[in-house]
Design an enzyme around this catalytic site. Structure first.
Site, mmCIF file in Angstrom:
data_model
loop_
_atom_site.group_PDB
_atom_site.id
_atom_site.type_symbol
_atom_site.label_atom_id
_atom_site.label_comp_id
_atom_site.label_asym_id
_atom_site.label_seq_id
_atom_site.Cartn_x
_atom_site.Cartn_y
_atom_site.Cartn_z
ATOM 1 N N LYS A 36 0.859 -1.194 0.000
ATOM 2 C CA LYS A 36 0.000 0.000 0.000
ATOM 3 C C LYS A 36 0.891 1.239 0.000
ATOM 4 C CE LYS A 36 -2.157 1.851 3.668
ATOM 5 N NZ LYS A 36 -1.981 3.307 3.546
ATOM 6 N N ASP A 63 -3.398 4.328 -1.900
ATOM 7 C CA ASP A 63 -4.310 4.780 -0.836
ATOM 8 C C ASP A 63 -4.239 6.304 -0.715
ATOM 9 O OD1 ASP A 63 -5.855 4.959 1.495
ATOM 10 O OD2 ASP A 63 -4.195 4.404 2.805
ATOM 11 N N LYS A 65 -7.097 8.186 -0.976
ATOM 12 C CA LYS A 65 -8.375 8.612 -0.369
ATOM 13 C C LYS A 65 -8.927 9.883 -1.010
ATOM 14 C CE LYS A 65 -6.985 6.890 4.229
ATOM 15 N NZ LYS A 65 -5.520 6.776 4.031
ATOM 16 N N TYR A 66 -9.196 9.803 -2.295
ATOM 17 C CA TYR A 66 -9.684 11.008 -2.993
ATOM 18 C C TYR A 66 -11.022 11.466 -2.408
ATOM 19 C CZ TYR A 66 -6.215 9.726 -6.558
ATOM 20 O OH TYR A 66 -5.071 9.396 -7.228
ATOM 21 N N ASP A 68 -13.283 14.866 -3.349
ATOM 22 C CA ASP A 68 -13.356 16.146 -4.069
ATOM 23 C C ASP A 68 -14.631 16.119 -4.906
ATOM 24 O OD1 ASP A 68 -12.543 18.588 -5.376
ATOM 25 O OD2 ASP A 68 -10.460 18.027 -5.001
ATOM 26 N N PRO A 70 -17.061 15.482 -8.155
ATOM 27 C CA PRO A 70 -17.048 14.282 -9.013
ATOM 28 C C PRO A 70 -16.057 14.349 -10.165
ATOM 29 C CG PRO A 70 -19.300 14.815 -8.402
ATOM 30 C CD PRO A 70 -18.441 15.936 -7.866
ATOM 31 N N THR A 122 -10.114 4.305 10.952
ATOM 32 C CA THR A 122 -9.947 3.398 12.093
ATOM 33 C C THR A 122 -9.330 4.095 13.317
ATOM 34 O OG1 THR A 122 -7.851 2.706 11.104
ATOM 35 C CG2 THR A 122 -9.751 1.288 10.731
ATOM 36 N N ARG A 183 -3.675 -5.195 14.560
ATOM 37 C CA ARG A 183 -2.579 -5.247 15.520
ATOM 38 C C ARG A 183 -2.409 -6.676 16.045
ATOM 39 N NH1 ARG A 183 -1.483 -1.312 13.429
ATOM 40 N NH2 ARG A 183 -0.855 0.689 14.260
ATOM 41 N N GLY A 212 0.835 -1.696 8.861
ATOM 42 C CA GLY A 212 2.007 -0.860 8.640
ATOM 43 C C GLY A 212 3.036 -1.040 9.734
ATOM 44 N N ARG A 213 2.983 -0.151 10.748
ATOM 45 C CA ARG A 213 4.042 -0.086 11.773
ATOM 46 C C ARG A 213 4.378 -1.399 12.455
ATOM 47 N NH1 ARG A 213 1.254 5.268 14.015
ATOM 48 N NH2 ARG A 213 -0.476 4.080 13.078
HETATM 49 O O1 LIG Z 1 -9.289 4.078 8.197
HETATM 50 C C1 LIG Z 1 -8.098 4.006 7.818
HETATM 51 C C2 LIG Z 1 -7.717 4.197 6.517
HETATM 52 C C3 LIG Z 1 -6.401 4.063 6.172
HETATM 53 N N1 LIG Z 1 -5.461 3.760 7.088
HETATM 54 C C4 LIG Z 1 -4.059 3.602 6.637
HETATM 55 O O2 LIG Z 1 -3.620 2.288 6.955
HETATM 56 C C5 LIG Z 1 -2.292 2.305 7.434
HETATM 57 C C6 LIG Z 1 -2.255 1.742 8.815
HETATM 58 O O3 LIG Z 1 -0.949 1.757 9.317
HETATM 59 P P1 LIG Z 1 -0.562 1.202 10.755
HETATM 60 O O4 LIG Z 1 0.878 1.600 10.903
HETATM 61 O O5 LIG Z 1 -0.752 -0.286 10.721
HETATM 62 O O6 LIG Z 1 -1.438 1.850 11.769
HETATM 63 C C7 LIG Z 1 -1.801 3.747 7.326
HETATM 64 O O7 LIG Z 1 -1.115 3.872 6.106
HETATM 65 C C8 LIG Z 1 -3.066 4.571 7.272
HETATM 66 O O8 LIG Z 1 -2.932 5.718 6.473
HETATM 67 C C9 LIG Z 1 -5.832 3.591 8.387
HETATM 68 O O9 LIG Z 1 -4.991 3.327 9.279
HETATM 69 N N2 LIG Z 1 -7.150 3.695 8.726
#
Ligand SMILES: O=c1ccn([C@@H]2O[C@H](COP(=O)(O)O)[C@@H](O)[C@H]2O)c(=O)[nH]1
Length: 233
Positions: A36, A63, A65-66, A68, A70, A122, A183, A212-213
């Site tokens: 991503k 990702d 996330k547009y 704006d 249409p 989230t 997580r 991600g992290r």
């Molecule tokens: O609702 C959302 C939409 C996008 N994200 C993205 O996902 C990853 C999550 O990264 P972690 O490090 O696992 O927290 C990050 O790129 C966000 O921009 C999201 O977390 N929640």
């Protein structure tokens, strides 16, 4: 189906520059995960970097996330599709007309990317929704926006895994649920509020897990990714 045929983990490449991201990607193969690219990396590394990942054989979720009007969103998803990405997204709160325009704009492509919409981030809980004038709990708002997304012809939504079971019940199986806020047991929650473990998320109906992290900041990221894959195999 084993994860090798259809990797469930989408690794969020939230790196500050292209070199660090490439160094990380060089330790991966496309059968371990999808990738991503979000706003931070896209702002520094740009479309060429996305094309480079696609060229290495990875499925890439762009990702951005547009959100704006249409016409602008329609042109933006077309530009994303020209990069060869596997998935692209918009904000569902941009509304039906915006989402329909985005979907229609992809019709001219032979292999269009999956088009999904973000429902409720989230990182947000009921208190955060209240502050922006939404006196509902996240589940209600996610369901409302997911139904609108489906009615607008899109392929799925971004939601938390905590809403996955409800969306499967209300919307059915033919809808892609992409869930960040994943997580593994014992990981730091960071800024995420609606979280779940990888295994729970898939059991409740997630299609893909954005992580991600917990992977990218680990001492041995590939080992962590492999152990997550093993936990959901
Ligand atoms: O609702 C959302 C939409 C996008 N994200 C993205 O996902 C990853 C999550 O990264 P972690 O490090 O696992 O927290 C990050 O790129 C966000 O921009 C999201 O977390 N929640």
């Amino acid at each position: 189906m084993s994860y090798k045929n259809d990797p469930k983990v989408l690794v969020a490449l939230d790196f500050a520059d292209a070199d660090s991201a490439l160094q990380f990607v060089d330790g991966l193969q496309p059968d371990l995960c999808r990738l991503k690219v979000g706003k931070e990396l896209f702002a520094v590394a740009g479309p060429e970097f996305v094309k480079c990942l696609v060229g290495k054989g990875f499925d890439v979720f762009l990702d951005l996330k547009y959100h704006d009007i249409p016409n602008t969103v329609a042109k933006a998803v077309q530009a994303a599709a020209r990069l060869g990405v596997w998935m692209v997204n918009v904000h569902a709160s941009g509304g039906r007309k915006m989402m329909q325009a985005a979907k229609e704009a992809l019709q001219e492509f032979e292999n269009p990317p999956l088009l999904i919409a973000v429902t409720v981030l989230t990182s947000m809980d009921s208190e955060d929704l209240k502050e922006i004038g939404l006196d509902v709990d996240p589940q209600q708002q996610v369901l409302r926006l997911a139904k609108l997304t489906k009615a607008s012809g899109l392929d799925g939504v971004v939601c938390s895994a905590q809403e996955a079971a409800l969306l499967r019940k209300e919307i059915g199986d033919d809808f892609c649920l992409v869930t960040p806020g994943i997580r593994p047991q014992g990981s730091a929650t960071d800024d995420q509020k609606r979280i779940m473990t990888p295994k729970q998320a898939l059991d409740f109906g997630s299609s893909y897990l954005v992580i991600g992290r917990p992977i990218t900041k680990a001492q041995d990221p590939i080992e962590v990714l492999k152990s997550i894959n093993a936990s959901i195999a």
